[in-house]
Design an enzyme around this catalytic site. Structure first.
Site, mmCIF file in Angstrom:
data_model
loop_
_atom_site.group_PDB
_atom_site.id
_atom_site.type_symbol
_atom_site.label_atom_id
_atom_site.label_comp_id
_atom_site.label_asym_id
_atom_site.label_seq_id
_atom_site.Cartn_x
_atom_site.Cartn_y
_atom_site.Cartn_z
ATOM 1 N N ASN A 1 -26.423 4.526 0.688
ATOM 2 C CA ASN A 1 -25.350 4.989 1.570
ATOM 3 C C ASN A 1 -25.356 6.514 1.502
ATOM 4 O O ASN A 1 -24.917 7.104 0.522
ATOM 5 C CB ASN A 1 -24.009 4.426 1.073
ATOM 6 C CG ASN A 1 -22.838 4.860 1.936
ATOM 7 O OD1 ASN A 1 -23.000 5.614 2.905
ATOM 8 N ND2 ASN A 1 -21.652 4.404 1.577
ATOM 9 N N ARG B 1 -26.800 1.758 4.823
ATOM 10 C CA ARG B 1 -25.533 1.675 5.532
ATOM 11 C C ARG B 1 -25.541 2.711 6.655
ATOM 12 O O ARG B 1 -25.789 3.888 6.420
ATOM 13 C CB ARG B 1 -24.380 1.991 4.587
ATOM 14 C CG ARG B 1 -23.058 1.924 5.312
ATOM 15 C CD ARG B 1 -21.932 2.489 4.473
ATOM 16 N NE ARG B 1 -20.663 2.243 5.137
ATOM 17 C CZ ARG B 1 -19.590 2.991 4.987
ATOM 18 N NH1 ARG B 1 -19.617 4.024 4.189
ATOM 19 N NH2 ARG B 1 -18.493 2.704 5.629
ATOM 20 N N HIS C 1 -16.053 -0.045 8.967
ATOM 21 C CA HIS C 1 -15.815 -0.874 7.769
ATOM 22 C C HIS C 1 -16.186 -2.340 8.031
ATOM 23 O O HIS C 1 -15.741 -3.230 7.311
ATOM 24 C CB HIS C 1 -14.336 -0.876 7.325
ATOM 25 C CG HIS C 1 -13.861 0.399 6.706
ATOM 26 N ND1 HIS C 1 -12.523 0.749 6.709
ATOM 27 C CD2 HIS C 1 -14.496 1.390 6.072
ATOM 28 C CE1 HIS C 1 -12.371 1.907 6.105
ATOM 29 N NE2 HIS C 1 -13.563 2.327 5.713
ATOM 30 N N ARG D 1 -6.806 11.123 6.943
ATOM 31 C CA ARG D 1 -6.811 10.972 8.404
ATOM 32 C C ARG D 1 -5.467 10.475 8.913
ATOM 33 O O ARG D 1 -4.816 9.652 8.261
ATOM 34 C CB ARG D 1 -7.883 9.956 8.839
ATOM 35 C CG ARG D 1 -9.288 10.406 8.538
ATOM 36 C CD ARG D 1 -10.302 9.352 9.001
ATOM 37 N NE ARG D 1 -11.454 9.368 8.116
ATOM 38 C CZ ARG D 1 -12.121 8.287 7.733
ATOM 39 N NH1 ARG D 1 -11.777 7.098 8.174
ATOM 40 N NH2 ARG D 1 -13.136 8.408 6.910
ATOM 41 N N GLU E 1 -19.558 -4.154 -0.277
ATOM 42 C CA GLU E 1 -20.351 -3.801 0.906
ATOM 43 C C GLU E 1 -21.833 -3.764 0.583
ATOM 44 O O GLU E 1 -22.670 -4.152 1.402
ATOM 45 C CB GLU E 1 -19.883 -2.435 1.442
ATOM 46 C CG GLU E 1 -18.506 -2.505 2.068
ATOM 47 C CD GLU E 1 -17.869 -1.150 2.296
ATOM 48 O OE1 GLU E 1 -17.290 -0.604 1.328
ATOM 49 O OE2 GLU E 1 -17.924 -0.634 3.411
#
Ligand code: AMP
Length: 392
Positions: free
Chosen positions: A8, A89, A178, A237, A380
């Site tokens: 990733n 990813r 996600h 965010r 993940e």
């Protein structure tokens, strides 16, 4: 044994994990941090402990070269570990990719072409891919997209009420993000409850945060939109905000588009409200009597409740509600606050079960009907490793 190396790659970091997809066992994991800065760090962890390098890491290529050295020095040797593929990813797969794909030049070009709709993520993902393909030439490299699980959202959920031509020309729609986590977690819930026909809401609450609605294994709604900015309140965010705030700031605060982008993505959310992006710090402030921190917690939980209610309506009911990621897995107080007031939907959290310090998959609702509320640690990397081998 056959293993997959999962990578990733971010703008200043590379995270990796060597996994045995069948058993889910991790043989090694690590991170390269502060790439391009004055002080770098590589930390490589195996069953025998962590090996650290602290020299500056000038670029991604050098970072990955050091990781490969550490595999040879501290083990396990990649040659002996039977690496069959590298799984990458990738945040944005656009309308093109509804599943994993073997990376070639054309796929690289497509990931690059999609950068305008994921400007913070696709470029560093692609850098990691190029460097890894150069250094690990003997195995296939596979891209697993964060958007793929949401590729087939119903059109009514994926389409913004925007001029059709503008939307089509600039590929504006809700892509979600996600997805790998939502897919893994909703799949685990189905397995755990032994039912395929569930109407589920999954809350991925980490530094980034998103909700999804999943019916019978298929995603029907998600809170992230064109980019990962929309939806829940996050570490830094805004989540949902009236787009007119952008015009207002541009006209009245003299801010440029780039400045507003940076404000919404990096200086808002919990950080904007309290100065802290880590929810643990926000709780600490609130416990010390800081009213802004207490308000931030309320805003965070209120936004979650709105989404759970909306998704229950979109699905015509709800059978399971699942918390995952850093906050969802660890923060019992936030789980209780987020579920507070949702009893009218049949959502209840058992205080004893919720507070228990277990780390694994667990049910936290009381026995006896209603919605099953769960905590399921996300994985993940394992999902990426499994999708990678499923393709090969
Ligand atoms: P993630 O992005 O999934 O790694 O989640 C990271 C975030 O999880 C951190 O920024 C924290 O806000 C949050 N977190 C991790 N552990 C805890 C905890 N024990 N209590 C509350 N929040 C936590």
């Amino acid at each position: 044994m056959s293993t997959v190396l999962v990578i990733n790659s971010g703008s200043s970091s590379i995270k990796y994990k060597l996994l045995e997809p069948e058993s889910g066992d991790a043989l090694a994991s690590g991170i390269v941090e502060r790439i391009g800065e004055d002080s770098g760090r590589v930390a490589h962890t195996t069953g025998d402990g962590t090996t650290e390098l602290t020299d500056p890491v000038p670029d991604h290529a050098e970072g990955l070269r050091r990781v490969l050295e550490l595999f040879e020095r501290a083990g396990p040797s990649l040659a002996e570990a039977g690496v069959v593929a590298v799984g990458h990813r990738v945040v944005q797969g656009g309308q093109r990719y509804d599943g994993p794909v073997v990376i070639d030049r054309a796929v690289e070009a497509e990931i690059d072409r999609l950068s305008p709709v994921a400007p913070l993520h696709n470029p560093p993902n692609l850098t990691g891919i190029r460097v890894a393909r150069e250094l690990l030439r003997d195995v296939p490299h596979v891209a697993v997209f964060d958007t793929a699980f949401f590729h087939d959202l119903p059109a009514a959920a994926a389409t913004y009420a925007l001029d059709r031509e503008v939307a089509a020309t600039y590929r504006v729609r809700r892509y979600g993000a996600h997805g790998t986590s939502h897919q893994y977690v909703s799949g685990r819930v189905s397995d755990l409850l032994g039912r395929e026909d569930l109407r589920q809401v999954v809350l991925h609450l980490g530094n980034g945060a998103s909700a999804s609605a999943v019916v019978a294994g298929r995603a029907v709604e998600t809170s992230m939109g064109l980019t990962p900015l929309e939806g829940l309140v996050m570490g830094t965010r805004t989540g949902d905000i009236d787009p007119a705030v952008t015009f207002h700031l541009a006209r009245n605060a003299g801010m440029s588009v780039d400045e507003i982008d940076e404000l919404y993505n990096k200086r808002s959310g919990l950080k904007g409200l309290t100065g802290q992006n880590d929810l643990r710090e926000v709780w600490r402030l609130a416990d010390d009597g800081d009213p802004q921190a207490a308000l931030a917690l309320e805003i965070y939980a209120h936004r979650i409740r709105k989404y759970v209610g909306a998704y229950a309506a979109a699905m015509g009911g709800i059978d399971a509600l699942t918390f995952t990621a850093g906050v969802g897995e660890n923060d019992a107080r936030m789980r209780a606050l987020a579920a507070d007031g949702l009893a009218f939907l049949g959502i209840r959290v058992d205080p004893g079960r919720n507070a228990s310090r277990g780390r694994g998959e667990r049910v936290i609702s009381p026995d006896g009907g209603g919605v099953t509320v769960l905590v399921v640690p996300t994985n993940e990397e394992l999902e990426i490793a499994r999708q990678t081998v499923s393709l090969l």
